[in-house]
Design a protein around this motif. Sequence first.
Motif, PDB file in Angstrom:
ATOM      1  N   ILE A   2       0.787  -1.106  -0.016  1.00  0.00           N
ATOM      2  CA  ILE A   2       0.002   0.101   0.055  1.00  0.00           C
ATOM      3  C   ILE A   2       0.796   1.300  -0.128  1.00  0.00           C
ATOM      4  O   ILE A   2       0.669   2.333  -0.714  1.00  0.00           O
ATOM      5  N   ARG A   3       1.926   1.238   0.806  1.00  0.00           N
ATOM      6  CA  ARG A   3       2.904   2.387   0.801  1.00  0.00           C
ATOM      7  C   ARG A   3       3.636   2.661  -0.552  1.00  0.00           C
ATOM      8  O   ARG A   3       3.577   3.620  -0.916  1.00  0.00           O
ATOM      9  N   LEU A   5       2.397   1.709  -3.435  1.00  0.00           N
ATOM     10  CA  LEU A   5       1.373   2.173  -4.381  1.00  0.00           C
ATOM     11  C   LEU A   5       0.954   3.731  -4.232  1.00  0.00           C
ATOM     12  O   LEU A   5       0.770   4.629  -5.155  1.00  0.00           O
ATOM     13  N   THR A   6       0.883   4.316  -2.784  1.00  0.00           N
ATOM     14  CA  THR A   6       0.377   5.483  -2.614  1.00  0.00           C
ATOM     15  C   THR A   6       1.694   6.430  -2.971  1.00  0.00           C
ATOM     16  O   THR A   6       1.438   7.318  -3.541  1.00  0.00           O
ATOM     17  N   PHE A   7       3.118   6.007  -2.695  1.00  0.00           N
ATOM     18  CA  PHE A   7       4.222   6.682  -3.175  1.00  0.00           C
ATOM     19  C   PHE A   7       4.173   6.980  -4.845  1.00  0.00           C
ATOM     20  O   PHE A   7       4.246   7.737  -5.183  1.00  0.00           O
ATOM     21  N   VAL A   9       1.561   7.009  -6.748  1.00  0.00           N
ATOM     22  CA  VAL A   9       0.496   8.056  -7.107  1.00  0.00           C
ATOM     23  C   VAL A   9       1.033   9.434  -6.856  1.00  0.00           C
ATOM     24  O   VAL A   9       0.972  10.377  -7.767  1.00  0.00           O
ATOM     25  N   LEU A  10       1.533   9.692  -5.756  1.00  0.00           N
ATOM     26  CA  LEU A  10       1.914  10.946  -5.411  1.00  0.00           C
ATOM     27  C   LEU A  10       3.297  11.290  -6.172  1.00  0.00           C
ATOM     28  O   LEU A  10       3.337  12.488  -6.611  1.00  0.00           O
ATOM     29  N   VAL A  48       9.931   4.104  -7.783  1.00  0.00           N
ATOM     30  CA  VAL A  48       8.770   3.611  -6.978  1.00  0.00           C
ATOM     31  C   VAL A  48       9.438   2.145  -6.856  1.00  0.00           C
ATOM     32  O   VAL A  48       9.225   1.353  -5.656  1.00  0.00           O
TER      33      VAL A  48
END
Length: 380
Positions: A2-3, A5-7, A9-10, A48
Amino acid sequence: MIRMLTFAVLLAIVTFVLHRRLVVATGLTGAARLAADAVLVAFWAAAVVGIGSGEVLDPSWARYVAYPGLTWLAALLYLCLGSLLIAVGALVVRIGARVAHRDGVSARRTFVRPATAVLVLGTVVAVAYGVVAAATPKVTRTTVELAALPASFDGVRVGLVSDLHVGPARGEAFVQGVVDTLMAEKPDLVIIAGDLVDGTVDLVGPALAPLSELSAPLGVVVTSGNHEFYAGDGGAWLDLYDSLGLRVLRNETVPLTRGVDTIDLVGIEDLTAPEPYEPDLAAALEGTDPARFQLLSAHQPKQATQASDLGVDMQVSGHTHGGQIWPIVYFVPLQQPSVQGLDTIGDTTLYTTRGAGAWGPPVRIGAPPEISLLELRTAR
C-alpha cells in the motif's frame, strides 16, 4: 505494498508538475520533448522500485534499479525548489515586461529557458557530488569532557555507529566497509544507535552478516531506531541483532568495569517504538546506583530531555543524519533539540552522530556520513 502504491501515485503527480515546468514551460518540442519526458517517466518508475526494495521487492535484484531511482528523489527536491523560484522569477519578468509595454509572454520564455537549463545542470552537479559524498563514511574524532566520569575510564574510546539504512540502496558490501573502518580504530566500546535497516528480516537481514565481526573489550551493544519497526515486527530485527553476537539493550542497563571503576551503560528503545517495545528509561535505571556514571544509548536526541530529568550523565544518539541533504538541516530543529555533534540538554551531555548511511536517496549534501569515535575524558 500500500505504501509503495501510494508513493507511486504521489510521485506521478510530482512528475506531471515537473513535466509542465521543465518541458512545457520551456517550449521543448520534437525529439527533445520526447527525451525529457522519457527521462521523467523512467526515473519515476525507478523511484517506485526503490521505495519497494527491501520491503516488497528483493533488493538482490531491485537495488540496481532502486539506487538510481532513490537518487532521483534528491534531484526532485532541487528541481521542485528551483522550479518554484523560476516560476516566481518568470512572473516578475512578465509583469515588468508589461509595465514596459513589451511582450510579456516572450520575455517570460526568454527568462525561463536559460534559468531552467541552469537549474537542471546545477541539480546534476549537486546530486552527483552528494552520491560520492555518501558512498564512504569517514571516521570523525571528538573529545568529550565529563566531570562525573571515573578516573579508570579516562580516555576510553567509544565507536558510535547509527543509521546504516541497509536494504533499498545499500547492501552487505556497505556494511562490511563500515565494520572494517570501525575495527581499524580499535575502540574500547562499540555502540550502535539504531536505524540499521529499511525492509524486512527475510529480504534485508542477510546483508547485516558483517556486523558479527564487531568486537571491543567493553562490548558491542545496539539499541533500536524507528526504522526497525517500519516493515513488520521490529522485535524480529532485535532478535537478528542478538543472533549476530550484538548485545541488544531493551530498556536495560549493563555495568561496565574498567580498572577499579564501574559505569552503567543504558539502552532504551526508540521514542516511537510500538507496543510492546515502548521506551522505558525509568525501568532501565531501576535498581542502579544514581551516583554511578551513566552512559545512555537512545536513537533520538529528543530522548535526552527525559534523560536529563532522570540524572543521566551522557547520551549518544543518531536519527537526524545532520539533515542529510541541504536545506533539510534547517528543518530538523523543529523536531529535535540537537542536529549533530556535541550539545547539552539540561544536565545531560548529548552527542548526535550524523550516521553512516542515508535514508531514501543515497545522497549526502552538506552533512557527510560519519562513524563517530568519541574519546571520553575526565574533566579536571
